[in-house]
Each structure stands twice: as structure tokens, then as C-alpha cells.
Motif scaffolding. Sequence first.
Motif, PDB file in Angstrom:
ATOM      1  N   VAL A 175     125.897  75.791  60.747  1.00  0.00           N
ATOM      2  CA  VAL A 175     124.867  74.851  61.186  1.00  0.00           C
ATOM      3  C   VAL A 175     123.486  75.443  60.930  1.00  0.00           C
ATOM      4  N   GLU A 176     123.342  76.708  61.284  1.00  0.00           N
ATOM      5  CA  GLU A 176     122.066  77.409  61.137  1.00  0.00           C
ATOM      6  C   GLU A 176     121.590  77.346  59.684  1.00  0.00           C
ATOM      7  N   ILE A 177     122.482  77.712  58.766  1.00  0.00           N
ATOM      8  CA  ILE A 177     122.100  77.734  57.355  1.00  0.00           C
ATOM      9  C   ILE A 177     121.753  76.335  56.869  1.00  0.00           C
ATOM     10  N   GLU A 178     122.561  75.351  57.276  1.00  0.00           N
ATOM     11  CA  GLU A 178     122.292  73.978  56.841  1.00  0.00           C
ATOM     12  C   GLU A 178     120.931  73.498  57.322  1.00  0.00           C
TER      13      GLU A 178
ATOM     14  N   SER B  58     121.375  74.881  46.554  1.00  0.00           N
ATOM     15  CA  SER B  58     122.029  75.966  47.302  1.00  0.00           C
ATOM     16  C   SER B  58     123.140  76.627  46.504  1.00  0.00           C
ATOM     17  N   GLY B  59     123.728  75.911  45.555  1.00  0.00           N
ATOM     18  CA  GLY B  59     124.834  76.500  44.802  1.00  0.00           C
ATOM     19  C   GLY B  59     124.398  77.198  43.528  1.00  0.00           C
ATOM     20  N   ARG B  60     123.094  77.236  43.277  1.00  0.00           N
ATOM     21  CA  ARG B  60     122.634  77.864  42.033  1.00  0.00           C
ATOM     22  C   ARG B  60     122.303  79.331  42.252  1.00  0.00           C
ATOM     23  N   LEU B  61     122.473  80.105  41.185  1.00  0.00           N
ATOM     24  CA  LEU B  61     122.130  81.527  41.272  1.00  0.00           C
ATOM     25  C   LEU B  61     120.631  81.662  41.479  1.00  0.00           C
ATOM     26  N   ILE B  62     120.239  82.553  42.365  1.00  0.00           N
ATOM     27  CA  ILE B  62     118.817  82.730  42.651  1.00  0.00           C
ATOM     28  C   ILE B  62     118.078  83.167  41.384  1.00  0.00           C
ATOM     29  N   ARG B  63     118.784  83.932  40.549  1.00  0.00           N
ATOM     30  CA  ARG B  63     118.226  84.378  39.275  1.00  0.00           C
ATOM     31  C   ARG B  63     117.668  83.197  38.467  1.00  0.00           C
ATOM     32  N   ASN B  64     118.360  82.044  38.566  1.00  0.00           N
ATOM     33  CA  ASN B  64     117.990  80.891  37.736  1.00  0.00           C
ATOM     34  C   ASN B  64     117.008  79.944  38.421  1.00  0.00           C
TER      35      ASN B  64
ATOM     36  N   ARG C 185     110.885  79.503  48.528  1.00  0.00           N
ATOM     37  CA  ARG C 185     111.464  78.759  49.641  1.00  0.00           C
ATOM     38  C   ARG C 185     112.737  79.429  50.163  1.00  0.00           C
ATOM     39  N   VAL C 186     113.510  79.993  49.243  1.00  0.00           N
ATOM     40  CA  VAL C 186     114.688  80.739  49.706  1.00  0.00           C
ATOM     41  C   VAL C 186     114.223  81.927  50.549  1.00  0.00           C
ATOM     42  N   GLY C 187     113.122  82.547  50.105  1.00  0.00           N
ATOM     43  CA  GLY C 187     112.546  83.655  50.877  1.00  0.00           C
ATOM     44  C   GLY C 187     112.135  83.195  52.271  1.00  0.00           C
ATOM     45  N   LEU C 188     111.505  82.021  52.334  1.00  0.00           N
ATOM     46  CA  LEU C 188     111.119  81.468  53.636  1.00  0.00           C
ATOM     47  C   LEU C 188     112.353  81.207  54.485  1.00  0.00           C
ATOM     48  N   ALA C 189     113.383  80.643  53.855  1.00  0.00           N
ATOM     49  CA  ALA C 189     114.614  80.345  54.585  1.00  0.00           C
ATOM     50  C   ALA C 189     115.185  81.627  55.176  1.00  0.00           C
ATOM     51  N   GLN C 190     115.150  82.676  54.378  1.00  0.00           N
ATOM     52  CA  GLN C 190     115.638  83.979  54.827  1.00  0.00           C
ATOM     53  C   GLN C 190     114.917  84.422  56.106  1.00  0.00           C
ATOM     54  N   ALA C 191     113.587  84.205  56.121  1.00  0.00           N
ATOM     55  CA  ALA C 191     112.817  84.620  57.297  1.00  0.00           C
ATOM     56  C   ALA C 191     113.155  83.756  58.510  1.00  0.00           C
ATOM     57  N   MET C 192     113.486  82.484  58.252  1.00  0.00           N
ATOM     58  CA  MET C 192     113.700  81.554  59.365  1.00  0.00           C
ATOM     59  C   MET C 192     115.095  81.650  59.972  1.00  0.00           C
ATOM     60  N   ILE C 193     116.021  82.275  59.246  1.00  0.00           N
ATOM     61  CA  ILE C 193     117.396  82.394  59.745  1.00  0.00           C
ATOM     62  C   ILE C 193     117.399  83.119  61.090  1.00  0.00           C
TER      63      ILE C 193
ATOM     64  N   MET D 152     118.107  75.292  55.403  1.00  0.00           N
ATOM     65  CA  MET D 152     118.006  74.827  54.016  1.00  0.00           C
ATOM     66  C   MET D 152     117.386  73.450  53.955  1.00  0.00           C
ATOM     67  N   GLU D 153     117.763  72.617  54.925  1.00  0.00           N
ATOM     68  CA  GLU D 153     117.201  71.270  55.009  1.00  0.00           C
ATOM     69  C   GLU D 153     115.684  71.362  55.211  1.00  0.00           C
ATOM     70  N   ARG D 154     115.302  72.243  56.105  1.00  0.00           N
ATOM     71  CA  ARG D 154     113.896  72.326  56.490  1.00  0.00           C
ATOM     72  C   ARG D 154     113.016  72.816  55.340  1.00  0.00           C
ATOM     73  N   VAL D 155     113.496  73.781  54.564  1.00  0.00           N
ATOM     74  CA  VAL D 155     112.669  74.269  53.452  1.00  0.00           C
ATOM     75  C   VAL D 155     112.963  73.504  52.169  1.00  0.00           C
ATOM     76  N   GLY D 156     113.944  72.611  52.210  1.00  0.00           N
ATOM     77  CA  GLY D 156     114.213  71.758  51.053  1.00  0.00           C
ATOM     78  C   GLY D 156     114.890  72.461  49.902  1.00  0.00           C
ATOM     79  N   ILE D 157     115.936  73.233  50.175  1.00  0.00           N
ATOM     80  CA  ILE D 157     116.658  73.878  49.077  1.00  0.00           C
ATOM     81  C   ILE D 157     118.132  73.470  49.085  1.00  0.00           C
ATOM     82  N   THR D 158     118.468  72.455  49.890  1.00  0.00           N
ATOM     83  CA  THR D 158     119.879  72.075  50.002  1.00  0.00           C
ATOM     84  C   THR D 158     120.475  71.751  48.627  1.00  0.00           C
ATOM     85  N   HIS D 159     119.695  71.048  47.782  1.00  0.00           N
ATOM     86  CA  HIS D 159     120.253  70.624  46.503  1.00  0.00           C
ATOM     87  C   HIS D 159     120.362  71.754  45.483  1.00  0.00           C
TER      88      HIS D 159
END
Lengths: 287, 314
Positions: free
Chosen positions: B111-114, B126-132, B140-148, B117-124
Motif C-alpha cells: 500500500v505504501e509503495i502504491e 514502475s516496471g521500467r529500469l531506472i537506467r532507462n 521523481r523516483v528519488g522523491l518517492a524514495q524520500a517519502m517512503i 508512486m501515485e503521489r509522485v506520478g510514477i505508477t505508469h
Amino acid sequence: MRAVYKKELKSYFLTPGAYIFMGAFLLIAGLLFSLQNIFTGNSDFATFLGSLIFIFLLVVPILTMRLFTEEKRQKTDTLLLSSPVSIVGIVLGKYLAAVTVFLLTLVVTILFPLFLSFHGKMDWAQIWGTYIGFFFLGSAFIAIGTFLSEVAESQTSAAILTFCGLLASWVIDYVRSFVPMSSMAGAIFILILAGIAIAVFQNKAQDWRISAAAAVVAIVVVIILYFTAADALYGLISKFIAWFSLTSRFQRFSMGILKLDAVIYYMSFSAFFLYITGSRIENRRWS
Amino acid sequence: MIQVEHLTKKFGRVVAVDDISFKIERGEVIGFLGPNGAGKSTVMNILTGCISASDGKSMINGIDILDDPSAVKRMIGYLPENPPLYVEMTAIEFLHTVCDLKNISRVKRKVEIEQVMERVGITHVSGRLIRNLSKGYRQRVGLAQAMIGKPPIMIFDEPTVGLDPGQIIGIRNLINDLGKDHTVILSSHILSEVQAMCERVMIISKGKIIASDTPENLSHHLFGTNRLFISAAADREDVEKTVKGIPDILEYQIEDGEEAGAVNVKLKATENADIRKAVFSAFAAANQPLLMMRPIDLSLEEIFLDLTRAEVEL
């Protein structure tokens, strides 16, 4: 610690790291096994494992080079340092992940003696002994690699440093037979060691009086030793070098002897290198 | 909530942070403003426990970071200048790893991750490699990391650097949103950004806090409202005559306006004088219609340059 361990293990299998390590090691091991055991019809597996150490020494750098250098390069070390994980946990997690990959690889090689056992009688006690020895020796190698990946700035330099370090620990046994054995040489050697220790202390504490006093004490003690207990100084350099010889302790395992002192030696060797890895990280936070 | 006392950090002989003290209350949104190399990131790294201070104290909720580092770290979400991402993982794998690091229980994790991800807008993605991922999504993934883990304190080091204007607005809205129920510290050298997001600004230069106030107060306090910009439909000479007739004016500057037959005038009056009415009456009496009148509000840019000028000149 579990989080770092899990993450590191995941990274090993998400990047080519683990595959290259396992592939290279198993390929060479397989070749060697075919040449030494299959083609010659030889069932002496312990000797094969003994020669495998050298191969392992070549591939350990692949396993350990990325442990800390990659974190530094990607700046992900801030994530670890700012999360509620202790530095001990970080170092141990990474080390154990590398050891796990190594252990997995070692498990695959158990197939070799299994093949042999269909065709002849195997000395299993000796084989297990050698495996246990190999595991602890390998763990000590990995600890050195872990430390050097913390020291180095890039993966390449970490790999080269680790390779040189491990090679030095391998060659050290040969060097031993060439160092001077006389008591005089032993005395001078102690003085050099004391000198280094005092220089390090002086550098940290910046207190001339204590350093000078320590130097005087060291010289007096060495002179007294030289005239009263010259025997103790005889062959000292050789004995000192022997402390760092990882491979010489391995021989006994391949004879099927499980020596507790050797196991403790390997474990404390690893612990020492992990400790200085951790204190380096801690130091960097403070400097 | 956050209390910093006499914090000093030396790198060898270089003093990066020089005896800084400040206090941040619960729910505040604070901006650290300063040129590159001023010591903003160093302060943040000390607050989050990535590095240790050479001297001084850093306390969160009354707990010294040296006494109980993991308790303090649990209360902080940190996004460093370079978002710390394991690029070989997908975004969702990475967030799972972060949950591991932050000790989030397995039950709450999904639930937390969902939510994050919803809040920073990376849900769509989420399955891609961060490299790409593009720079904006990485941030935004960085922000999500901080918000977890919903830490009550969020620390963002230059959260919008290197993003395009659309992404900047997105992140800004997110931070404004976070500011409602979190204590947020962010740093920037882009001043309009701090103005848009922060309730209080600390200007840091050469490792010292040289000013700490609301953006409005900083502007007001330093320069007051005694400057006016007007545009009048009249000749230069006539306007000059009118301006000279107004009391309290110290300086003026007349230029030709963009419109034909109009001139622009910048006025500076004595401290604390409100000359707006006097200007209006004088121009009305002279039958010179005012087309526009507005106070000259110094932007943070100018305040910033003014406060750090001494340094520039060195």
C-alpha cells in the motif's frame, strides 16, 4: 544488515557481476577438472581443489570490485548512510552477499566429485575438509577484496588492487624462504615496525614527547632482547610474514584435517579487514 | 522540531559550515538559499547523518543524531543533490529495496509503495529500469524514495535542478502539497523557486547564515516600499519639473517609455516614506496622466546578490 544483504545479492544477479564471476570460475574449473581428473582417470579431487585456489584468486576481483566503488560512483552511498542501517550492517551485508555468491558457485562444483564417485571410491572426508578450507580461505580473499573496493575510486582500480593484494598473499610463502634469518635482522625489523607505529601515532596525536619516549623505550627493549634472548629474534621476519600467509594454512585442510586454529585464523583475518573497511567509512564521515 | 547549535564542519583546512545555529518548527517549509559551494548540501548531509559535524549539535525532536542515529534517520526522508538510485533495478524494485532499508513491515509495504508512486506520478513507469528513465522521472523516483515510510521531515537538496519547466512546476506542486503536513527543508540557488515554495528563507553564504526571514520580509526589511515605478503621458521636461516638486524624493531616473508620448520614471524616496499619494496628486495637478504606478519590489535575486556581493568582489 538484511536489507543491504538482500539489495546486494539482487544487484549481483541484476548486473553481469555474478554471472561473469560464476561463468569464469566454473569454466576454468571445468576445464581443469577435465584435464586433471577425467582424461587421466585420476580420482584425487583434493589436489584439484588445491589448484582451484589459484583460479579463484584470479576471479575474486570480479566479485568484489563493485561492492563499494559502484555506490560511490552512483552516489547511492548517501541512501545507505541516511537510512537507519548501521555501518557494520552495511559492510557485513555486502560482504555476506559476496560470500553467498561464492558459496553458490562452490555448491555447483560439488557436481565434480559426484561424477567421480560413480567410477571410483572417493575420500569424502578429505573432500569435505578441502571444501571447508576453501570456503574459509575464499571468504578471507573476499574480505580483502571488500576492503580494497572501499579504498579504490573506480571498479577497475579496485579489481587491479585486489588482484595484486591477493597475488601478494599467494607469493608471500615463496618470499619467506629468502628473507634474512639472523637475530640482527630480526632486531632491525622490530625497530622498523616500531618506527612505523610511532610515526602513525605522531601523525594522529601530534605529541612529540610521547612519540620520543616510545621510540627510546622501543630501542632499549630491542637492545635488551638482542643481548639476552637472541633466539627469540631468530627468523622473526619469516615468522611475521607467516602470519599473513593465507594459503599455507590451507594445505592442512586438503589433507583432510579440520584444524580449528586455521578456521579461527581465517575468520579473524576476514573480521579484521571488514573492521578496517567499516572504520574507513566512519572516518570519511568525520573528515 | 529541528534544532541545530553551533554546527561547524571542516574538510581538512576548508571550513564548509561555520558555526551555524537555527531552529525549525514542525510544519515549516524552509528554503536554504546560497551560491554553489556555500555549504547548503553539507548542512543537509549533517542533518541526515551522512556525514558528521566537526563541532556542534544537530537534534531532531530533541534527539541528538550522535546519540541515536537510527531513530533520527527514521524521521527523515532525504533526497540528495544526485538522487541515489540503483539504476540496475526497476522503479518498483528499487522502492522495495528502500522499504527494506527503512524497515517497513511487509504488510504495509504494498500500500505504501502504491500510494507514494501515485503521489509522485510514477505508477505508469514502475516496471521500467531506472537506467532507462528520463531525468525528470529519476528525480521523481528519488522523491518517492524520500517519502517512503512517511517520515515527518523531508530534506530535498536542489530538487528541481536540471528539470524542464513543466517538470519543475510538477515537483513544486508536490512539495507545496507535502508542506501541508510535513516539515520540509529544501535548498536551491534558483530564487524564484524558494519564493514560490518556502515560508522562510535562510540565505547561506560561505558556510554562514547571513539572513533568515520570510521572502516578503527579507525584501521589505532590506529595501522597504519607498521605491516606485511610474509611467506618465507627458514630455520629459514637464515630468522632471513635476517630480522635483514632490517632497521626500531622493533620486529619480527618467527614460523614454515604450509607448509613444509616455515616459517611465523610477523614484526613490526617503526611508519609510509613502509617496504614492503625493505622486498621484502632483501629476494630477500638472495634468500629466499617470498610465501606471507600482512599487519596485526587489526580487530575491537582487537581495541575494546584494547580501553576497561582498563575497563576489573579493
